[in-house]
Design a protein around this motif. Structure first.
Motif, mmCIF file in Angstrom:
data_model
loop_
_atom_site.group_PDB
_atom_site.id
_atom_site.type_symbol
_atom_site.label_atom_id
_atom_site.label_comp_id
_atom_site.label_asym_id
_atom_site.label_seq_id
_atom_site.Cartn_x
_atom_site.Cartn_y
_atom_site.Cartn_z
ATOM 1 N N ASP A 184 0.843 -1.202 0.000
ATOM 2 C CA ASP A 184 0.000 0.000 0.000
ATOM 3 C C ASP A 184 0.878 1.252 0.000
ATOM 4 O O ASP A 184 1.919 1.280 0.669
ATOM 5 C CB ASP A 184 -0.901 0.018 1.248
ATOM 6 C CG ASP A 184 -1.895 -1.134 1.266
ATOM 7 O OD1 ASP A 184 -2.551 -1.349 0.237
ATOM 8 O OD2 ASP A 184 -1.984 -1.809 2.311
ATOM 9 N N PRO A 185 0.473 2.295 -0.703
ATOM 10 C CA PRO A 185 -0.653 2.347 -1.637
ATOM 11 C C PRO A 185 -0.331 1.619 -2.944
ATOM 12 O O PRO A 185 0.822 1.626 -3.393
ATOM 13 C CB PRO A 185 -0.848 3.842 -1.866
ATOM 14 C CG PRO A 185 0.488 4.449 -1.588
ATOM 15 C CD PRO A 185 1.134 3.609 -0.532
ATOM 16 N N VAL A 186 -1.356 1.035 -3.535
ATOM 17 C CA VAL A 186 -1.149 0.170 -4.696
ATOM 18 C C VAL A 186 -0.602 0.951 -5.890
ATOM 19 O O VAL A 186 0.288 0.465 -6.606
ATOM 20 C CB VAL A 186 -2.467 -0.540 -5.079
ATOM 21 C CG1 VAL A 186 -2.295 -1.320 -6.375
ATOM 22 C CG2 VAL A 186 -2.911 -1.467 -3.975
ATOM 23 N N ASP A 187 -1.114 2.147 -6.132
ATOM 24 C CA ASP A 187 -0.666 2.892 -7.311
ATOM 25 C C ASP A 187 0.808 3.254 -7.219
ATOM 26 O O ASP A 187 1.545 3.208 -8.212
ATOM 27 C CB ASP A 187 -1.521 4.136 -7.523
ATOM 28 C CG ASP A 187 -1.542 5.060 -6.309
ATOM 29 O OD1 ASP A 187 -1.093 4.620 -5.224
ATOM 30 O OD2 ASP A 187 -2.012 6.205 -6.447
ATOM 31 N N GLN A 188 1.253 3.566 -6.001
ATOM 32 C CA GLN A 188 2.668 3.882 -5.828
ATOM 33 C C GLN A 188 3.524 2.623 -5.965
ATOM 34 O O GLN A 188 4.601 2.650 -6.550
ATOM 35 C CB GLN A 188 2.878 4.534 -4.456
ATOM 36 C CG GLN A 188 4.213 5.249 -4.326
ATOM 37 C CD GLN A 188 4.262 6.087 -3.058
ATOM 38 O OE1 GLN A 188 3.228 6.374 -2.449
ATOM 39 N NE2 GLN A 188 5.472 6.482 -2.665
ATOM 40 N N ALA A 189 3.023 1.487 -5.407
ATOM 41 C CA ALA A 189 3.739 0.216 -5.542
ATOM 42 C C ALA A 189 3.832 -0.185 -7.014
ATOM 43 O O ALA A 189 4.867 -0.694 -7.470
ATOM 44 C CB ALA A 189 3.029 -0.869 -4.749
ATOM 45 N N LEU A 190 2.766 0.074 -7.764
ATOM 46 C CA LEU A 190 2.765 -0.251 -9.192
ATOM 47 C C LEU A 190 3.826 0.550 -9.931
ATOM 48 O O LEU A 190 4.546 0.010 -10.780
ATOM 49 C CB LEU A 190 1.382 0.024 -9.779
ATOM 50 C CG LEU A 190 1.213 -0.194 -11.283
ATOM 51 C CD1 LEU A 190 1.484 -1.655 -11.650
ATOM 52 C CD2 LEU A 190 -0.194 0.221 -11.731
ATOM 53 N N ALA A 191 3.942 1.822 -9.617
ATOM 54 C CA ALA A 191 4.940 2.664 -10.283
ATOM 55 C C ALA A 191 6.359 2.173 -9.994
ATOM 56 O O ALA A 191 7.209 2.109 -10.897
ATOM 57 C CB ALA A 191 4.768 4.119 -9.834
ATOM 58 N N VAL A 192 6.612 1.810 -8.728
ATOM 59 C CA VAL A 192 7.940 1.298 -8.357
ATOM 60 C C VAL A 192 8.216 -0.026 -9.066
ATOM 61 O O VAL A 192 9.309 -0.247 -9.616
ATOM 62 C CB VAL A 192 8.049 1.131 -6.830
ATOM 63 C CG1 VAL A 192 9.359 0.424 -6.464
ATOM 64 C CG2 VAL A 192 7.951 2.476 -6.133
ATOM 65 N N ALA A 193 7.229 -0.915 -9.056
ATOM 66 C CA ALA A 193 7.412 -2.230 -9.686
ATOM 67 C C ALA A 193 7.700 -2.094 -11.176
ATOM 68 O O ALA A 193 8.549 -2.808 -11.725
ATOM 69 C CB ALA A 193 6.160 -3.073 -9.466
ATOM 70 N N MET A 194 7.005 -1.186 -11.848
ATOM 71 C CA MET A 194 7.237 -0.990 -13.279
ATOM 72 C C MET A 194 8.617 -0.403 -13.544
ATOM 73 O O MET A 194 9.242 -0.701 -14.557
ATOM 74 C CB MET A 194 6.136 -0.086 -13.854
ATOM 75 C CG MET A 194 4.764 -0.746 -13.851
ATOM 76 S SD MET A 194 3.412 0.352 -14.356
ATOM 77 C CE MET A 194 3.789 0.615 -16.070
ATOM 78 N N ARG A 195 9.108 0.424 -12.613
ATOM 79 C CA ARG A 195 10.452 0.967 -12.765
ATOM 80 C C ARG A 195 11.515 -0.125 -12.609
ATOM 81 O O ARG A 195 12.528 -0.137 -13.311
ATOM 82 C CB ARG A 195 10.676 2.080 -11.735
ATOM 83 C CG ARG A 195 11.971 2.839 -11.939
ATOM 84 C CD ARG A 195 12.064 4.059 -11.061
ATOM 85 N NE ARG A 195 12.198 3.713 -9.643
ATOM 86 C CZ ARG A 195 11.299 3.977 -8.713
ATOM 87 N NH1 ARG A 195 10.153 4.574 -9.042
ATOM 88 N NH2 ARG A 195 11.517 3.643 -7.455
ATOM 89 N N VAL A 196 11.274 -1.060 -11.683
ATOM 90 C CA VAL A 196 12.242 -2.133 -11.431
ATOM 91 C C VAL A 196 12.180 -3.217 -12.501
ATOM 92 O O VAL A 196 13.209 -3.673 -13.010
ATOM 93 C CB VAL A 196 11.997 -2.756 -10.038
ATOM 94 C CG1 VAL A 196 12.879 -3.997 -9.842
ATOM 95 C CG2 VAL A 196 12.266 -1.740 -8.946
ATOM 96 N N ALA A 197 10.966 -3.640 -12.856
ATOM 97 C CA ALA A 197 10.809 -4.803 -13.748
ATOM 98 C C ALA A 197 10.543 -4.438 -15.197
ATOM 99 O O ALA A 197 10.713 -5.278 -16.081
ATOM 100 C CB ALA A 197 9.672 -5.695 -13.229
ATOM 101 N N ALA A 248 6.293 -6.158 -17.686
ATOM 102 C CA ALA A 248 6.529 -7.307 -16.809
ATOM 103 C C ALA A 248 5.726 -7.236 -15.526
ATOM 104 O O ALA A 248 5.926 -8.043 -14.618
ATOM 105 C CB ALA A 248 8.024 -7.423 -16.482
ATOM 106 N N VAL A 249 4.814 -6.297 -15.427
ATOM 107 C CA VAL A 249 4.032 -6.122 -14.208
ATOM 108 C C VAL A 249 2.549 -6.241 -14.541
ATOM 109 O O VAL A 249 2.071 -5.625 -15.500
ATOM 110 C CB VAL A 249 4.298 -4.748 -13.548
ATOM 111 C CG1 VAL A 249 3.491 -4.614 -12.257
ATOM 112 C CG2 VAL A 249 5.782 -4.574 -13.264
ATOM 113 N N GLN A 250 1.850 -7.041 -13.746
ATOM 114 C CA GLN A 250 0.408 -7.214 -13.936
ATOM 115 C C GLN A 250 -0.314 -6.861 -12.647
ATOM 116 O O GLN A 250 0.077 -7.296 -11.564
ATOM 117 C CB GLN A 250 0.100 -8.663 -14.331
ATOM 118 C CG GLN A 250 -1.382 -8.939 -14.579
ATOM 119 C CD GLN A 250 -1.637 -10.385 -14.946
ATOM 120 O OE1 GLN A 250 -0.715 -11.202 -14.987
ATOM 121 N NE2 GLN A 250 -2.899 -10.712 -15.195
ATOM 122 N N LEU A 251 -1.352 -6.048 -12.772
ATOM 123 C CA LEU A 251 -2.148 -5.668 -11.615
ATOM 124 C C LEU A 251 -3.207 -6.729 -11.354
ATOM 125 O O LEU A 251 -4.012 -7.070 -12.223
ATOM 126 C CB LEU A 251 -2.820 -4.315 -11.869
ATOM 127 C CG LEU A 251 -3.639 -3.720 -10.719
ATOM 128 C CD1 LEU A 251 -2.752 -3.456 -9.501
ATOM 129 C CD2 LEU A 251 -4.341 -2.435 -11.170
#
Length: 312
Positions: A228-241, A245-248
């Protein structure tokens, strides 16, 4: 180069207007456990019967141990259990095996060895008609083991076994392959196939959908992230992977990364002020893959164990 034990080329069987098996091309290699996976009615048993020379194909071809199906050179080196064992009901399990051993010109000592291997030695003198379904199944496997065949063809070998019996049968099959014998088994139990098979052929509606190792079918592992928060986690995950390579998911994120990436991902998330609830590797099961491939074709007969008759 690995020797091939069974090869089929566009093997097809039609019963009138019904196409039971359609253009099946598969390869079974020496010393492996090959799982023939599919729902009830998918064409598994019909294919195995064609390989044993019990059913003549409508078209296509097959070789078994370098011979045509049903030829003496193949029959002599193959043990089989197809569609349940058939024995004399009033003879004991041991005497039934002795009849089969003499027919195959195998010494009686092979009978005792086979009974021991399937854990029936103590009940060997009981009449076959008194056996539970699981015991009958084990005696059928014992009959297939007579003569130490190079190839074992087993149709639903754990049918009717209780959980302990199923585990024993799986160990036996793995041990046989470890001793150099080749095992080709059909099953609708995906967990069973995933646990013991080196390679699998997936069949549905009479067609071979895939043939590969279990690992290749399941694909690589992914990372499941709940944060949490999911939108921020999504942004970080997309930057790393990477974006692709990222699916919500409903309950988090799935990243196409191996578990070795977990520490780096965790550091990036914490550094961005994200609260991590869970990071763990996730692998698709063979069941997941099967239903992706077959959709509704699988039906209710795949994945769940058949009703168990109590062992006696």
């Amino acid at each position: 180069m690995t020797n091939t034990i069974v090869v089929t080329d566009r093997l097809t069987k039609r019963y009138g207007e019904r196409l039971a098996v359609s253009d099946v091309s598969l390869t079974v290699r020496s010393g492996e456990v090959y799982g023939f996976l599919g729902p009830n009615g998918a064409g598994k048993t019909t294919t195995l019967r064609m390989l044993l020379g019990l059913v003549r194909p409508t078209s296509g071809s097959a070789t078994v141990l370098g011979h045509g199906p049903g030829e003496p050179g193949a029959v002599a080196r193959t043990g089989a259990l197809i569609e349940g064992p058939g024995f004399y009901p009033y003879l004991s399990g041991r005497d039934n095996l002795r009849v089969m051993a003499r027919y195959q010109r195998v010494p009686d000592r092979a009978v005792e060895s086979a009974l021991q291997r399937v854990d029936l030695a103590e009940r060997g003198d009981d009449a076959f008609k008194s056996y539970s379904l699981g015991m009958k199944q084990r005696l059928g496997v014992a009959s297939a083991l007579l003569g130490e065949p190079d190839l074992l063809v087993l149709d639903e070998p754990t049918n009717g076994l209780d959980p302990g019996g199923m585990a024993d049968m799986r160990r036996l099959i793995v041990d046989l392959a470890g001793q150099g014998q080749t095992v080709m088994l059909s099953s609708h139990l995906l967990s069973e196939v995933q646990e013991i098979c080196d390679r699998v052929g997936v069949i549905a509606g009479g067609r071979l959908l895939a043939e590969s190792t279990v690992a290749d079918l399941r694909g690589g592992s992914t990372l499941l992230v709940r944060a949490d928060p999911v939108d921020q986690a999504l942004a970080v995950a997309m930057r790393v992977a990477g974006d692709d390579a990222v699916q919500l998911l409903d309950d988090g994120l799935s990243l196409e990364l191996g578990e070795d990436w977990a520490p780096e991902l965790a550091r990036a998330l914490v550094g961005a002020g994200v609260d991590i609830r869970e990071i763990r590797p996730s692998e698709r099961s063979l069941e997941d893959v099967f239903f992706e491939m077959t959709g509704d074709a699988a039906g209710p007969g795949v994945g769940a164990a058949a009703p168990v008759e109590e062992e006696r």
